[in-house]
Design a protein around this motif. Structure first.
Motif, PDB file in Angstrom:
ATOM      1  N   ALA A   5       0.801  -1.218   0.000  1.00  0.00           N
ATOM      2  CA  ALA A   5       0.000   0.000   0.000  1.00  0.00           C
ATOM      3  C   ALA A   5       0.837   1.273   0.000  1.00  0.00           C
ATOM      4  CB  ALA A   5      -0.920   0.013   1.222  1.00  0.00           C
ATOM      5  N   ASP A   6       2.149   1.139   0.289  1.00  0.00           N
ATOM      6  CA  ASP A   6       3.031   2.310   0.397  1.00  0.00           C
ATOM      7  C   ASP A   6       2.464   3.323   1.388  1.00  0.00           C
ATOM      8  OD1 ASP A   6       5.016   1.432  -1.399  1.00  0.00           O
ATOM      9  OD2 ASP A   6       3.783   2.042  -3.099  1.00  0.00           O
ATOM     10  N   ARG A   7       2.014   2.827   2.522  1.00  0.00           N
ATOM     11  CA  ARG A   7       1.444   3.691   3.557  1.00  0.00           C
ATOM     12  C   ARG A   7       1.858   3.190   4.931  1.00  0.00           C
ATOM     13  NH1 ARG A   7      -4.873   4.638   3.566  1.00  0.00           N
ATOM     14  NH2 ARG A   7      -4.322   6.359   2.178  1.00  0.00           N
ATOM     15  N   VAL A   8       2.204   4.120   5.803  1.00  0.00           N
ATOM     16  CA  VAL A   8       2.439   3.865   7.221  1.00  0.00           C
ATOM     17  C   VAL A   8       1.283   4.511   7.976  1.00  0.00           C
ATOM     18  CG1 VAL A   8       3.949   4.343   9.194  1.00  0.00           C
ATOM     19  CG2 VAL A   8       4.951   3.777   6.953  1.00  0.00           C
ATOM     20  N   ALA A   9       0.777   3.830   8.997  1.00  0.00           N
ATOM     21  CA  ALA A   9      -0.294   4.391   9.815  1.00  0.00           C
ATOM     22  C   ALA A   9       0.158   4.442  11.266  1.00  0.00           C
ATOM     23  CB  ALA A   9      -1.567   3.554   9.697  1.00  0.00           C
ATOM     24  N   ILE A  10      -0.334   5.443  11.985  1.00  0.00           N
ATOM     25  CA  ILE A  10      -0.082   5.525  13.422  1.00  0.00           C
ATOM     26  C   ILE A  10      -1.386   5.837  14.131  1.00  0.00           C
ATOM     27  CG2 ILE A  10       0.661   7.954  13.192  1.00  0.00           C
ATOM     28  CD1 ILE A  10       2.415   7.461  15.721  1.00  0.00           C
ATOM     29  N   GLY A  11      -1.631   5.129  15.214  1.00  0.00           N
ATOM     30  CA  GLY A  11      -2.812   5.369  16.027  1.00  0.00           C
ATOM     31  C   GLY A  11      -2.429   6.047  17.329  1.00  0.00           C
TER      32      GLY A  11
ATOM     33  N   SER B  49      -2.531  -0.389   5.099  1.00  0.00           N
ATOM     34  CA  SER B  49      -1.175   0.067   5.384  1.00  0.00           C
ATOM     35  C   SER B  49      -0.190  -1.103   5.356  1.00  0.00           C
ATOM     36  CB  SER B  49      -1.113   0.761   6.751  1.00  0.00           C
ATOM     37  OG  SER B  49      -2.059   1.808   6.826  1.00  0.00           O
ATOM     38  N   ASP B  50       1.092  -0.757   5.187  1.00  0.00           N
ATOM     39  CA  ASP B  50       2.155  -1.754   5.251  1.00  0.00           C
ATOM     40  C   ASP B  50       2.739  -1.855   6.652  1.00  0.00           C
ATOM     41  OD1 ASP B  50       2.029  -2.126   2.399  1.00  0.00           O
ATOM     42  OD2 ASP B  50       3.136  -0.242   2.185  1.00  0.00           O
ATOM     43  N   LEU B  51       2.585  -0.793   7.423  1.00  0.00           N
ATOM     44  CA  LEU B  51       3.158  -0.744   8.775  1.00  0.00           C
ATOM     45  C   LEU B  51       2.231   0.070   9.657  1.00  0.00           C
ATOM     46  CD1 LEU B  51       5.646  -1.304  10.640  1.00  0.00           C
ATOM     47  CD2 LEU B  51       6.547   0.910   9.884  1.00  0.00           C
ATOM     48  N   LEU B  52       1.925  -0.466  10.841  1.00  0.00           N
ATOM     49  CA  LEU B  52       1.081   0.219  11.811  1.00  0.00           C
ATOM     50  C   LEU B  52       1.910   0.502  13.057  1.00  0.00           C
ATOM     51  CD1 LEU B  52      -1.749   1.205  12.741  1.00  0.00           C
ATOM     52  CD2 LEU B  52      -2.133  -1.120  13.616  1.00  0.00           C
ATOM     53  N   VAL B  53       2.047   1.770  13.421  1.00  0.00           N
ATOM     54  CA  VAL B  53       2.797   2.179  14.609  1.00  0.00           C
ATOM     55  C   VAL B  53       1.805   2.467  15.726  1.00  0.00           C
ATOM     56  CG1 VAL B  53       4.455   3.831  15.553  1.00  0.00           C
ATOM     57  CG2 VAL B  53       4.563   3.205  13.119  1.00  0.00           C
TER      58      VAL B  53
ATOM     59  N   PRO C 239      -3.339  -7.320   9.703  1.00  0.00           N
ATOM     60  CA  PRO C 239      -2.854  -7.928   8.462  1.00  0.00           C
ATOM     61  C   PRO C 239      -1.593  -7.254   7.922  1.00  0.00           C
ATOM     62  CG  PRO C 239      -4.626  -6.414   7.964  1.00  0.00           C
ATOM     63  CD  PRO C 239      -4.451  -6.385   9.456  1.00  0.00           C
ATOM     64  N   CYS C 240      -0.846  -6.574   8.793  1.00  0.00           N
ATOM     65  CA  CYS C 240       0.400  -5.941   8.377  1.00  0.00           C
ATOM     66  C   CYS C 240       1.359  -5.968   9.565  1.00  0.00           C
ATOM     67  CB  CYS C 240       0.172  -4.505   7.890  1.00  0.00           C
ATOM     68  SG  CYS C 240      -0.283  -3.335   9.192  1.00  0.00           S
ATOM     69  N   THR C 241       2.576  -5.559   9.337  1.00  0.00           N
ATOM     70  CA  THR C 241       3.564  -5.490  10.411  1.00  0.00           C
ATOM     71  C   THR C 241       3.170  -4.401  11.404  1.00  0.00           C
ATOM     72  OG1 THR C 241       5.355  -6.329   9.043  1.00  0.00           O
ATOM     73  CG2 THR C 241       5.982  -4.949  10.913  1.00  0.00           C
ATOM     74  N   VAL C 242       3.311  -4.717  12.700  1.00  0.00           N
ATOM     75  CA  VAL C 242       2.983  -3.779  13.769  1.00  0.00           C
ATOM     76  C   VAL C 242       4.275  -3.358  14.454  1.00  0.00           C
ATOM     77  CG1 VAL C 242       1.825  -3.493  15.988  1.00  0.00           C
ATOM     78  CG2 VAL C 242       0.684  -4.736  14.133  1.00  0.00           C
ATOM     79  N   LEU C 243       4.468  -2.042  14.600  1.00  0.00           N
ATOM     80  CA  LEU C 243       5.621  -1.499  15.304  1.00  0.00           C
ATOM     81  C   LEU C 243       5.131  -0.943  16.631  1.00  0.00           C
ATOM     82  CD1 LEU C 243       8.640  -0.856  15.263  1.00  0.00           C
ATOM     83  CD2 LEU C 243       8.116   1.256  14.023  1.00  0.00           C
ATOM     84  N   ALA C 244       5.390  -1.682  17.705  1.00  0.00           N
ATOM     85  CA  ALA C 244       4.910  -1.308  19.038  1.00  0.00           C
ATOM     86  C   ALA C 244       5.981  -0.498  19.752  1.00  0.00           C
ATOM     87  CB  ALA C 244       4.566  -2.563  19.840  1.00  0.00           C
ATOM     88  N   THR C 245       5.584   0.651  20.282  1.00  0.00           N
ATOM     89  CA  THR C 245       6.545   1.545  20.910  1.00  0.00           C
ATOM     90  C   THR C 245       6.399   1.515  22.423  1.00  0.00           C
ATOM     91  OG1 THR C 245       5.064   3.469  20.845  1.00  0.00           O
ATOM     92  CG2 THR C 245       6.413   3.063  18.907  1.00  0.00           C
ATOM     93  N   PRO C 246       7.524   1.555  23.131  1.00  0.00           N
ATOM     94  CA  PRO C 246       7.458   1.657  24.595  1.00  0.00           C
ATOM     95  C   PRO C 246       7.106   3.078  24.999  1.00  0.00           C
ATOM     96  CG  PRO C 246       9.729   1.760  23.881  1.00  0.00           C
ATOM     97  CD  PRO C 246       8.906   1.519  22.640  1.00  0.00           C
ATOM     98  N   PRO C 247       6.769   3.287  26.269  1.00  0.00           N
ATOM     99  CA  PRO C 247       6.547   4.667  26.714  1.00  0.00           C
ATOM    100  C   PRO C 247       7.792   5.510  26.450  1.00  0.00           C
ATOM    101  CG  PRO C 247       5.799   3.110  28.373  1.00  0.00           C
ATOM    102  CD  PRO C 247       6.526   2.310  27.345  1.00  0.00           C
ATOM    103  N   HIS C 248       7.603   6.706  25.911  1.00  0.00           N
ATOM    104  CA  HIS C 248       8.717   7.586  25.554  1.00  0.00           C
ATOM    105  C   HIS C 248       9.649   6.857  24.606  1.00  0.00           C
ATOM    106  CE1 HIS C 248       7.074   9.864  28.822  1.00  0.00           C
ATOM    107  NE2 HIS C 248       7.373   8.918  29.686  1.00  0.00           N
ATOM    108  N   ALA C 249       9.112   6.508  23.426  1.00  0.00           N
ATOM    109  CA  ALA C 249       9.812   5.683  22.441  1.00  0.00           C
ATOM    110  C   ALA C 249      11.194   6.215  22.156  1.00  0.00           C
ATOM    111  CB  ALA C 249       9.005   5.646  21.148  1.00  0.00           C
TER     112      ALA C 249
END
Length: 282
Positions: free
Chosen positions: A149-155, A236-240, A266-276
């Motif tokens: 999709a050439d898209r990154v998403a962040i929630g 998206s290709d990546l969900l942050v 259905p895509c790779t998930v990038l999980a961030t710690p507090p204060h990434a």
């Protein structure tokens, strides 16, 4: 431009499983995009935690672990022949090994599950442990459930987003030459989202100035957060996402929304710690 060996590496957890091979390919690409080294990590442990296990038996298990690590290193060198790649063999559990490596890593990369387990297992204990306690972002790599999709998403759980997390999403979009979908997740009972939208878009605008090459779309949602993020992952290709819904120390190490997305996205998930942490966050 030369890759510096003293840069914080992308660390990939590898155990020879198909999921870890997919994670290794993703990790090699991430190291290339960031122009930093790659560290392939494998953990071994005796299968029977009993005093009667002999040193000879332990030595055999360690040599088997070395063989698995060597397989990962060969694969990494085949994918990136002239890239700085190192290996780390650790005695102990895979999750603990990756958490330990997170202190020197730019990012941890791992599959949703490793070798063993049962076919219906969606997320393994080592992956959950790495996400829960890592000191750097953790990418859980899944086989895409849709075309690129050439898209990154962040929630974002509220309008007061940590700048580090948003910076990480912008950096990933820039590196991948992708667009960015930034979603402000307001409480479901929120009637008037205007104030939250203003704060959110003001925060986004700061990063747009730093990343003018990234095409950004913003949205403010009051629908159930998991539903919104599942829909974003479909496009998206990546969900942050943050690994938990608030910074309250009493909360679970991995929040229910993050846990569900680790299992179902259905895509790779990038999980961030507090204060990434990470280059984009500093």
């Amino acid at each position: 431009m030369r890759v510096q060996d003293d840069e914080q590496p992308v660390v990939v957890g590898f155990d020879g499983s198909p999921e870890s091979r997919r994670a290794l390919r993703w990790g090699v690409e991430e190291a290339h995009l960031r122009f930093i080294p790659l560290l392939v990590c494998h953990a071994w442990q005796s299968p029977y935690p009993m005093l009667s296990v002999t040193p000879e038996a332990t030595d055999v298990v360690e040599r088997m672990g070395r063989h698995v690590l060597d397989m990962g290193l060969i694969m990494a060198h085949d994918l990136a022949p002239r890239w700085p790649v190192r290996g780390r063999l650790v005695e102990g559990s895979p999750g603990a090994a990756l958490v330990g490596a997170s202190g020197i890593a730019e990012m941890i990369v791992i599959g949703p599950r490793g070798a063993g387990g049962f076919d219906e297992l969606r997320i393994g204990s080592a992956t959950l442990q790495a996400v829960a306690y890592s000191r750097c972002p953790v990418a859980v790599v899944r086989e895409p459930g849709h075309p690129r999709a050439d898209r990154v998403a962040i929630g974002v759980q509220d309008a007061s987003l940590e700048s580090a997390e948003l910076g990480l999403a912008f950096e990933e979009a820039r590196l991948r030459k992708a667009s960015l979908l930034a979603i402000c997740l307001c409480p479901e009972d929120c009637v008037d989202t205007r104030e939250a939208a203003v704060r959110f878009n003001t925060n986004v605008a700061v990063w747009e100035e730093k990343y003018p090459q990234v095409q950004v779309e913003t949205a403010v949602e009051t629908s159930p957060h998991l539903e919104v993020l599942r829909h974003a992952a479909d496009r998206s290709d990546l969900l942050v996402i943050p690994r938990r819904e608030s910074d309250d120390p009493a909360d679970l190490p991995v929040g229910p929304v993050c846990q569900a997305l680790l299992r179902e996205a259905p895509c790779t998930v990038l999980a961030t710690p507090p204060h990434a942490s990470g280059a984009a966050a500093r």
